[in-house]
Design a protein around this motif. Sequence first.
Motif, PDB file in Angstrom:
ATOM      1  N   GLU A 103     -21.941  14.627  11.729  1.00 29.62           N
ATOM      2  CA  GLU A 103     -23.178  14.961  11.009  1.00 29.62           C
ATOM      3  C   GLU A 103     -24.398  14.311  11.670  1.00 29.62           C
ATOM      4  OE1 GLU A 103     -21.166  11.648   8.585  1.00 29.62           O
ATOM      5  OE2 GLU A 103     -20.521  13.535   9.423  1.00 29.62           O
ATOM      6  N   ASP A 104     -24.203  13.173  12.336  1.00 25.03           N
ATOM      7  CA  ASP A 104     -25.305  12.559  13.078  1.00 25.03           C
ATOM      8  C   ASP A 104     -25.665  13.406  14.295  1.00 25.03           C
ATOM      9  OD1 ASP A 104     -25.516  10.459  11.307  1.00 25.03           O
ATOM     10  OD2 ASP A 104     -24.342   9.077  12.537  1.00 25.03           O
ATOM     11  N   VAL A 105     -24.641  13.843  15.018  1.00 22.93           N
ATOM     12  CA  VAL A 105     -24.870  14.669  16.211  1.00 22.93           C
ATOM     13  C   VAL A 105     -25.521  15.992  15.817  1.00 22.93           C
ATOM     14  CG1 VAL A 105     -23.744  15.859  18.134  1.00 22.93           C
ATOM     15  CG2 VAL A 105     -22.984  13.580  17.463  1.00 22.93           C
ATOM     16  N   ASP A 106     -25.149  16.522  14.656  1.00 20.45           N
ATOM     17  CA  ASP A 106     -25.708  17.795  14.188  1.00 20.45           C
ATOM     18  C   ASP A 106     -27.136  17.658  13.658  1.00 20.45           C
ATOM     19  OD1 ASP A 106     -23.336  19.025  14.867  1.00 20.45           O
ATOM     20  OD2 ASP A 106     -22.537  19.006  12.818  1.00 20.45           O
ATOM     21  N   ASN A 107     -27.591  16.443  13.416  1.00 20.39           N
ATOM     22  CA  ASN A 107     -28.944  16.198  12.925  1.00 20.39           C
ATOM     23  C   ASN A 107     -29.913  16.390  14.100  1.00 20.39           C
ATOM     24  OD1 ASN A 107     -31.432  14.798  12.395  1.00 20.39           O
ATOM     25  ND2 ASN A 107     -30.419  13.708  10.730  1.00 20.39           N
ATOM     26  N   VAL A 108     -30.695  17.444  14.049  1.00 22.29           N
ATOM     27  CA  VAL A 108     -31.564  17.817  15.172  1.00 22.29           C
ATOM     28  C   VAL A 108     -32.535  16.695  15.523  1.00 22.29           C
ATOM     29  CG1 VAL A 108     -33.319  19.461  15.941  1.00 22.29           C
ATOM     30  CG2 VAL A 108     -31.346  20.258  14.642  1.00 22.29           C
ATOM     31  N   LYS A 109     -33.156  16.108  14.519  1.00 24.24           N
ATOM     32  CA  LYS A 109     -34.136  15.048  14.763  1.00 24.24           C
ATOM     33  C   LYS A 109     -33.468  13.827  15.399  1.00 24.24           C
ATOM     34  CE  LYS A 109     -37.583  12.191  12.490  1.00 24.24           C
ATOM     35  NZ  LYS A 109     -38.232  11.840  11.237  1.00 24.24           N
ATOM     36  N   LEU A 110     -32.353  13.393  14.842  1.00 25.14           N
ATOM     37  CA  LEU A 110     -31.649  12.229  15.372  1.00 25.14           C
ATOM     38  C   LEU A 110     -31.112  12.498  16.770  1.00 25.14           C
ATOM     39  CD1 LEU A 110     -30.779   9.372  14.771  1.00 25.14           C
ATOM     40  CD2 LEU A 110     -28.748  10.289  13.629  1.00 25.14           C
ATOM     41  N   ASN A 111     -30.626  13.698  16.998  1.00 27.52           N
ATOM     42  CA  ASN A 111     -30.134  14.083  18.313  1.00 27.52           C
ATOM     43  C   ASN A 111     -31.246  13.974  19.353  1.00 27.52           C
ATOM     44  OD1 ASN A 111     -27.999  15.006  19.944  1.00 27.52           O
ATOM     45  ND2 ASN A 111     -28.710  17.098  19.779  1.00 27.52           N
ATOM     46  N   CYS A 112     -32.425  14.416  18.980  1.00 23.08           N
ATOM     47  CA  CYS A 112     -33.576  14.348  19.881  1.00 23.08           C
ATOM     48  C   CYS A 112     -33.961  12.893  20.167  1.00 23.08           C
ATOM     49  CB  CYS A 112     -34.747  15.107  19.267  1.00 23.08           C
ATOM     50  SG  CYS A 112     -36.185  15.226  20.339  1.00 23.08           S
TER      51      CYS A 112
END
Length: 146
Positions: free
Chosen positions: A61-70
């Motif tokens: 779910e962290d990897v899927d979080n667009v903002k966090l991934n960026c």
Amino acid sequence: MIDRNARNQAANLVEGYWAGKISNDDLDDAWPNSKDRGVVAVFGFMWTLYDDLKTHFVHQEDVDNVKLNCIVKNCAEFLRSDDEYTWPHSAVIYGNVRYSRWAVIVSLGLLGWCNRLAAARERRYWNEMHAHGDVEALPFTVKRVR
């Protein structure tokens, strides 16, 4: 001061953890000991992304979080750059724990005092960061200014 070897090692660790190739303990154990403020600041941010009480890999779910991934990709990009970390603080506000209302009441108001200190630390942190420049330019933000 740019510590190129430490930055390269740290960037590889960030990318490895985020790709699910290494665990949080691997990241923590292999993180380079460096005086490069950029290496220290990125570690402070990465530390907020995992539970240091148990070994695990990055949560999907962290990897899927667009903002966090960026943000994580910006951290790795920053480490691969020769940009100095000139901000007055890292991306973590230490000592910023807030206690719930019930805990304040049970403590007869003592934890309310702790909450006020934490709020003051956070205000000071952000005042100093905003005084330094546009916080959107931090390597830990979604919109990184180059």
